[in-house]
Every structure is written in C-alpha cells, then in structure tokens.
Motif scaffolding. Structure first.
Motif, mmCIF file in Angstrom:
data_model
loop_
_atom_site.group_PDB
_atom_site.id
_atom_site.type_symbol
_atom_site.label_atom_id
_atom_site.label_comp_id
_atom_site.label_asym_id
_atom_site.label_seq_id
_atom_site.Cartn_x
_atom_site.Cartn_y
_atom_site.Cartn_z
ATOM 1 N N SER A 1 -16.469 3.061 -7.278
ATOM 2 C CA SER A 1 -15.605 3.960 -8.442
ATOM 3 C C SER A 1 -14.636 3.421 -9.001
ATOM 4 O O SER A 1 -13.710 3.213 -10.242
ATOM 5 C CB SER A 1 -15.866 4.931 -8.094
ATOM 6 O OG SER A 1 -14.909 5.820 -9.117
ATOM 7 N N SER A 2 -13.477 2.562 -8.262
ATOM 8 C CA SER A 2 -11.900 2.218 -8.991
ATOM 9 C C SER A 2 -12.524 0.860 -9.556
ATOM 10 O O SER A 2 -12.144 0.501 -10.726
ATOM 11 C CB SER A 2 -11.287 1.523 -8.058
ATOM 12 O OG SER A 2 -10.828 3.185 -7.468
ATOM 13 N N ILE A 3 -13.646 0.186 -9.424
ATOM 14 C CA ILE A 3 -14.287 -0.809 -10.108
ATOM 15 C C ILE A 3 -14.543 -0.388 -11.357
ATOM 16 O O ILE A 3 -14.422 -1.025 -12.395
ATOM 17 C CB ILE A 3 -14.456 -1.538 -9.363
ATOM 18 C CG1 ILE A 3 -14.166 -2.226 -8.300
ATOM 19 C CG2 ILE A 3 -14.837 -3.129 -10.386
ATOM 20 C CD1 ILE A 3 -12.232 -2.882 -8.048
ATOM 21 N N VAL A 4 -15.161 0.240 -11.037
ATOM 22 C CA VAL A 4 -16.415 0.870 -12.381
ATOM 23 C C VAL A 4 -15.456 1.590 -13.904
ATOM 24 O O VAL A 4 -15.299 1.616 -15.188
ATOM 25 C CB VAL A 4 -16.594 1.917 -12.132
ATOM 26 C CG1 VAL A 4 -17.554 2.620 -13.535
ATOM 27 C CG2 VAL A 4 -18.301 1.323 -10.845
ATOM 28 N N CYS B 1 1.245 -1.318 -0.028
ATOM 29 C CA CYS B 1 -0.001 -0.003 0.069
ATOM 30 C C CYS B 1 0.869 1.592 -0.075
ATOM 31 O O CYS B 1 0.294 1.967 -0.706
ATOM 32 C CB CYS B 1 -1.133 -0.189 0.567
ATOM 33 S SG CYS B 1 -1.890 -1.384 1.254
ATOM 34 N N THR B 2 1.875 1.371 0.753
ATOM 35 C CA THR B 2 2.961 2.467 0.885
ATOM 36 C C THR B 2 3.332 2.726 -0.671
ATOM 37 O O THR B 2 3.518 3.628 -1.189
ATOM 38 C CB THR B 2 4.087 2.015 1.190
ATOM 39 O OG1 THR B 2 3.616 2.117 2.870
ATOM 40 C CG2 THR B 2 5.199 3.489 1.721
ATOM 41 N N LEU B 3 4.034 1.522 -1.357
ATOM 42 C CA LEU B 3 4.295 1.563 -2.854
ATOM 43 C C LEU B 3 3.187 2.079 -4.334
ATOM 44 O O LEU B 3 2.938 2.874 -4.480
ATOM 45 C CB LEU B 3 5.373 0.475 -2.908
ATOM 46 C CG LEU B 3 6.357 -0.181 -2.300
ATOM 47 C CD1 LEU B 3 6.814 -1.222 -2.852
ATOM 48 C CD2 LEU B 3 7.279 1.295 -2.823
ATOM 49 N N SER B 4 1.968 1.490 -3.076
ATOM 50 C CA SER B 4 1.270 2.055 -4.629
ATOM 51 C C SER B 4 0.694 3.492 -4.154
ATOM 52 O O SER B 4 0.389 4.559 -5.052
ATOM 53 C CB SER B 4 0.102 0.827 -4.373
ATOM 54 O OG SER B 4 0.236 0.149 -4.212
ATOM 55 N N ILE B 5 0.336 4.092 -3.490
ATOM 56 C CA ILE B 5 0.181 5.737 -2.833
ATOM 57 C C ILE B 5 0.932 6.322 -3.529
ATOM 58 O O ILE B 5 0.753 7.230 -4.015
ATOM 59 C CB ILE B 5 0.297 5.650 -1.440
ATOM 60 C CG1 ILE B 5 -0.920 5.105 -0.504
ATOM 61 C CG2 ILE B 5 0.436 6.968 -1.439
ATOM 62 C CD1 ILE B 5 -1.113 5.180 1.133
ATOM 63 N N LEU B 6 2.985 6.018 -3.358
ATOM 64 C CA LEU B 6 3.584 6.967 -3.714
ATOM 65 C C LEU B 6 3.289 6.057 -5.696
ATOM 66 O O LEU B 6 3.509 7.590 -6.417
ATOM 67 C CB LEU B 6 4.995 6.666 -3.292
ATOM 68 C CG LEU B 6 5.040 6.427 -2.349
ATOM 69 C CD1 LEU B 6 6.427 6.029 -2.296
ATOM 70 C CD2 LEU B 6 5.597 7.806 -1.798
ATOM 71 N N ALA C 1 -7.490 7.607 -3.689
ATOM 72 C CA ALA C 1 -8.891 7.760 -2.424
ATOM 73 C C ALA C 1 -8.925 6.555 -1.407
ATOM 74 O O ALA C 1 -9.069 6.237 -0.307
ATOM 75 C CB ALA C 1 -10.099 8.525 -2.682
ATOM 76 N N ALA C 2 -8.789 5.382 -1.831
ATOM 77 C CA ALA C 2 -9.787 4.568 -1.486
ATOM 78 C C ALA C 2 -8.552 3.634 -0.593
ATOM 79 O O ALA C 2 -8.802 3.035 1.016
ATOM 80 C CB ALA C 2 -9.922 3.367 -2.554
ATOM 81 N N ALA D 1 -17.099 4.590 6.454
ATOM 82 C CA ALA D 1 -17.266 3.722 6.097
ATOM 83 C C ALA D 1 -18.130 4.038 4.147
ATOM 84 O O ALA D 1 -17.396 3.385 3.024
ATOM 85 C CB ALA D 1 -17.580 2.819 6.292
ATOM 86 N N ALA D 2 -18.902 5.212 4.401
ATOM 87 C CA ALA D 2 -19.377 5.477 2.974
ATOM 88 C C ALA D 2 -18.637 5.405 1.900
ATOM 89 O O ALA D 2 -18.499 5.821 0.982
ATOM 90 C CB ALA D 2 -20.529 5.986 2.859
ATOM 91 N N LEU D 3 -17.573 6.476 2.605
ATOM 92 C CA LEU D 3 -16.843 6.893 0.719
ATOM 93 C C LEU D 3 -15.688 6.118 1.390
ATOM 94 O O LEU D 3 -15.386 5.564 -0.715
ATOM 95 C CB LEU D 3 -15.608 8.030 1.904
ATOM 96 C CG LEU D 3 -16.291 9.538 2.232
ATOM 97 C CD1 LEU D 3 -15.889 10.079 2.746
ATOM 98 C CD2 LEU D 3 -17.005 10.375 0.990
ATOM 99 N N LEU D 4 -15.213 4.808 1.810
ATOM 100 C CA LEU D 4 -14.420 3.922 1.295
ATOM 101 C C LEU D 4 -15.448 3.360 -0.168
ATOM 102 O O LEU D 4 -14.975 2.856 -0.566
ATOM 103 C CB LEU D 4 -14.180 3.455 2.753
ATOM 104 C CG LEU D 4 -13.339 1.592 2.236
ATOM 105 C CD1 LEU D 4 -11.954 2.341 1.370
ATOM 106 C CD2 LEU D 4 -13.031 1.292 3.961
ATOM 107 N N HIS D 5 -16.157 2.733 0.533
ATOM 108 C CA HIS D 5 -17.052 1.887 -0.227
ATOM 109 C C HIS D 5 -17.946 2.655 -1.468
ATOM 110 O O HIS D 5 -17.342 2.575 -2.396
ATOM 111 C CB HIS D 5 -18.719 1.421 0.409
ATOM 112 C CG HIS D 5 -19.743 1.129 -0.366
ATOM 113 N ND1 HIS D 5 -21.046 0.962 -0.128
ATOM 114 C CD2 HIS D 5 -19.442 0.057 -1.398
ATOM 115 C CE1 HIS D 5 -22.117 0.103 -0.792
ATOM 116 N NE2 HIS D 5 -20.804 -0.241 -1.341
#
Length: 543
Positions: free
Chosen positions: A298-301, A226-231, A264-265, A289-293
């Motif tokens: 949105s990422s999948i779409v 996750c750290t590498l992905s954020i960067l 953002a996720a 939780a709602a924002l994470l959902h």
C-alpha cells in the motif's frame, strides 16, 4: 540472515521481540542427511561456481525433505509440541565414489582431473535445522529427536520408497540421517565449504556475506532511522488531520494516506516481525506477515499515486480529462487500499503456507514473513514495476523543474537540490536500492538502502512538513492562544486585495496547472503538487 538482511528484499528492518504471546520454549535440532541420488549424473558442471543443475537439484532435495516433515505434522508426530520452522543450512554435492568427508579433516581435498569425468550418481549432503516449541524441553526433547530420526527411515522405506520427489531417487543402502550437535554445525559447514565449495544457490544474498561489524552498523542505522521516521510520520499525519486548510488540498490528502500506510508498515516491522511462540502464535505470525505485506504494498502504491498527481500538475499541465477532487480521491482510495489487499488475498489462496515462520539468518532467528517464491512474485515484482514507473515520472518532473527560469542561478541551487531530494523520497525511489542490494549484494547498496528506507518517513516530515510554509502556519495556528478563532480564520481561502504587499523572497510553484481554487500564501502560489522552489524576485502586488 539477521533481521537487517530482510532489508534487502523489503528494507527498513529492525527486530524487537513481541511480548504477550510466549508460551513454552523454542528448541532446535540439527540433522545431516546424505546419500547417493541415482537418477542424476555427476558431471564437470558440478565443479563450476555457478552450477545451475546444482541449484535445481538442491531445491528438489529440500522440497522432498520438507514434504516429509509436513507428513510428520499431518500424522501428529510432534504431539503437544509445535513445529515452528524447518530450514536448510546448506546442500553440498561431490563425486559418489568419494562418499562422506571426514569432519575432522582440515586440509583441502583436491579432485584429480581424471575424476572430473561424468560419473553415475551424485553424492549429496544436506544440513537442516528443525525448530520446535515445547512446554517441557528437558523431558520431551530427547524423545522427540529420536522419534524424528526413526520416522524419517519409516517414511523413506514405506511411504515413498526412497523417492523424495520424482526427480530425486535415493539409494537404499548408503542413505544416512543423523543428528548433529549445535556446536558441531558451524565447523561442519565450514569444512564442507572449504573442501568442496558447493552449496545450494539462492538469488538473494545472505547476511553471511556481510562482516559482523557492518551488520551491527546497519542495525544501529535502522534503529535510529525507524525511530525518527515513526515520530516524523506521526506528526505529519497529526498536522494534516488537525488543520482544515491542509486537509482540503489533494496533495496533502495523498501524503496523509501515504504516511498512514508507511507508519503501519514500520510499526509492524518493529513489533511483529520477530518469531513468536505458543500454540496460537502460528496464526498470529501469519496475520502479522500478511498485514506487513499489505501495508508495504500500500505504501508503494500511494507513492505511485503521488507520482501520478505530480505528473498531472507539473508535466501534463493542460488536462482535458479533469475530474473533481472527490472523484480523484475515491479512485485513488480503491487503487491504494483495495488492490494491495487483492494481492495479499491471491497470495493466501495460491499458497496458504506463504506467510509464517521463516528462518532467515545464520543465527537461526525466526521471522514472521513470507517464503521466497511469494516474496519474488507477490512483493518484489510489483514493487520494482511501480518503482520503474515512478523513476520515469521523476525524470519528467525534474526536467520541468530544471527548465524553470532563473533555476540555474547560484542562489537557487540549494532550493533545486531540496526539490530533487523531496521528489526522490516522496516517489519512493529509494526502494530501487532494495533490488540492487538483494541481487547485486554490494555493501554500498546495503548502506544506501538501509539509510534511505530507514529515514524515509523522517525525510518526508522534514521536506514536506517542517520546511513548508503552510505546515509552519498550521502549527502556528494550532499553538496560538486563541486557537478556535485562528482555525476559523485559517479555513478561509480569500486573499486580501485592498493593500499593497511587497515581497522580496517568494516561494513559488512553477509549471502548475491552474485549478478552480488556487491557494495563495504570503505571496506564494501553491499548486496541487506541493513542490515549492525558492526564487529571489522583487514583486509588487497591488489592488
């Protein structure tokens, strides 16, 4: 389950405590409720491993007790304290004639064959955990525990008359509701599992099934990935934003939106999923939780939009319904941003308590997420549906790439493998491992899902950023001494035609539909799909 287990339903999960919201202290109290359910019969089916009546009855028992605690909240039983969560640690069944097991007994109790006959009534034991936030636990906690115990008896006797639900009628004389010490809970649960091997069945596998050493390994992989992905996602967005040439390409616009939602996720996973305390923290937790959902959906779409764009470019080359890029991106924006928001709004309207505090691991860690029903219907179902469509497009795209001339040559196999991995991650097919890990529960799928989802952002940055020539040239322009003039030159799409260019190793996009403004970079034709395959050729381009 630990935060790592949340990776099984939704994936890439790490837990860090959020700061700034803490007020008071979280305390937990454990209770054991037991008695005989009169309107059910104990049959031979209750001895089987996969007992469907056990699962249904366990869900009804749990729903009845949670309804009771909701009643307590409504009538302000907790006073200045706040009920954060309530969860079942296990629901067990046995013959009503055997009654309560001895907590100190270690030998396995053998039920005789003649006791397997159908018997009137079902004896149940439910171990529950109640988590409360209070400002002064040393003073208020003992009083609150006694108040809950007394209120339970009053509720059963006066409010529901020992009928938790229409499907659960309790006997009046044999019902027991008493506190268990925290040190006693683990031994008590182990005893019940060892002696009776019955507990409420749930679809998702629990982290208890994974050895602690593997859970630690999965957590470390998540932290690093996750750290590498954020960067990686941050630099991908930054590069596309600053480079005018990259911004003008449709596939880069889609990629940027995908990176924004995915970033953002991951950030919400990192800083918002752990339980928070305080009088206002429940609303904050629900919002997180709602924002994470929303951003996960949105990422999948956006991955599916990327898949559609790739299908149009590489498979459906001759498109008679051609629309302008602006119109396409407007439609994509509605699908990528508005539809996930509609799903979240419908989830809230259908069940306002879908988002909030949920205890999801054996260490009683409270997470801000959604309940099981909402998870299956509003998250897992649409994700798996879109992933199935993306898998079909992935096979179609790979077929087109495999049919490219010269792709079977040995010196092109590496490029072929790179294209396969690139499309696999860009279309988000690694999320299929989430469904397998959640339902099958094999340790291999846990590792596959954790690794692929944690590093997804970094792989996108690597294969669609670092290794692409147009990104490399954009970085060269942005870091050049005379940046302004270089950026002005880079915005031109004109190709010099007055000189001869000799190309020995060419990066070419195959099977790409002709556009109104094809882009030529160093002798490489780059289509809207952005998938580049290295092919060794010797080409002479002359004016």
């Amino acid at each position: 389950m630990k935060p790592s287990m949340l990776r099984f339903a939704i994936g890439i999960l790490i837990g860090l405590h959020i700061a700034g919201f803490c007020r008071g202290e979280n305390v937990s109290v454990y209770y054991r409720a037991s008695g005989v359910i009169l309107n059910h019969n104990f049959t031979k089916e209750f001895f089987t491993k996969n007992c469907e009546p056990c699962r249904i009855l366990a869900d009804d028992i749990k729903a009845g007790f949670w309804k009771m605690f909701d009643f307590f909240v409504q009538f302000n039983l907790f006073g200045d304290s706040m009920l954060l969560n309530k969860t079942s640690k296990g629901i067990f069944f046995r013959l009503p004639s055997l009654g309560e097991p001895d907590i100190n007994a270690t030998e396995k109790e053998v039920l005789q064959p003649d006791e397997n006959k159908e018997e009137s009534g079902v004896y149940f034991i439910m171990v529950m955990r109640v988590e409360v936030n209070m400002t002064d636990p040393s003073k208020d906690f003992p009083v609150l525990k006694e108040r809950i115990r007394n209120a339970c008896w009053q509720y059963l006797r006066l409010v529901v008359h020992f009928q938790l639900l229409s499907t659960v009628w309790l006997n009046k004389t044999g019902f027991v509701f008493k506190e268990l010490s925290e040190t006693q809970v683990t031994n008590y649960l182990d005893l019940l599992k060892t002696k009776h091997n019955f507990e409420s069945k749930i679809l998702l596998r629990k982290s208890d099934d994974i050895p602690e050493s593997h859970q630690n390994a999965l957590s470390i992989i998540s932290y690093v990935g996750c750290t590498l992905s954020i960067l990686g996602l941050f630099f991908t967005i930054l590069t596309i934003t600053l480079s005018r040439k990259l911004r003008r390409l449709r596939q880069n616009q889609i990629l940027a939106y995908l990176c924004v939602s995915l970033l953002a996720a991951i950030l919400l996973f990192t800083f918002g999923i752990n339980g928070m305390t305080g009088s206002d923290s429940l609303d904050v937790c629900k919002a997180m939780a709602a924002l994470l959902h929303y951003f996960l959906l949105s990422s999948i779409v956006w991955m599916s939009i990327e898949a559609y764009n790739m299908y149009q470019d590489l498979v459906k080359v001759f498109d008679t319904t051609f629309i302008s890029q602006n119109e396409f991106m407007c439609r994509a924006g509605v699908v990528g941003w508005i539809i996930p928001a509609m799903i979240v709004v419908i989830t809230v309207l259908a069940e306002p308590q879908s988002y909030g505090f949920h205890v999801m691991d054996k260490n009683n860690e409270t997470l801000c997420w959604m309940d099981a029903d909402a998870f299956y219907g509003a998250f897992l179902a649409p994700v798996l549906l879109l992933m199935a469509v993306n898998a079909f497009i992935f096979l179609a795209v790979m077929k087109e790439i495999y049919n490219i001339p010269h792709m079977c040559e040995k010196n092109n196999r590496l490029s072929h493998f790179r294209a396969t991995v690139s499309v696999f991650f860009l279309l988000g097919l690694n999320w299929l491992f989430a469904g397998l890990a959640a339902t099958v529960g094999t340790l291999v799928f846990h590792y596959l899902f954790t690794i692929t989802c944690s590093f997804q952002g970094f792989v996108i940055f690597l294969l669609h950023g670092i290794l692409k020539k147009d990104f490399q040239e954009a970085w060269h322009v942005l870091t050049a001494k005379n940046r302004v003039m270089e950026m002005i030159r880079s915005s031109s799409f004109a190709t010099p035609m007055s000189k001869t260019v000799s190309v020995s190793s060419q990066s070419t996009t195959f099977g790409v539909k002709e556009r109104a403004n094809p882009i030529t970079l160093n002798g490489s034709t780059v289509g809207e799909s952005g998938i580049q395959i290295q092919v060794n050729t010797s080409v002479i381009i002359s004016s």
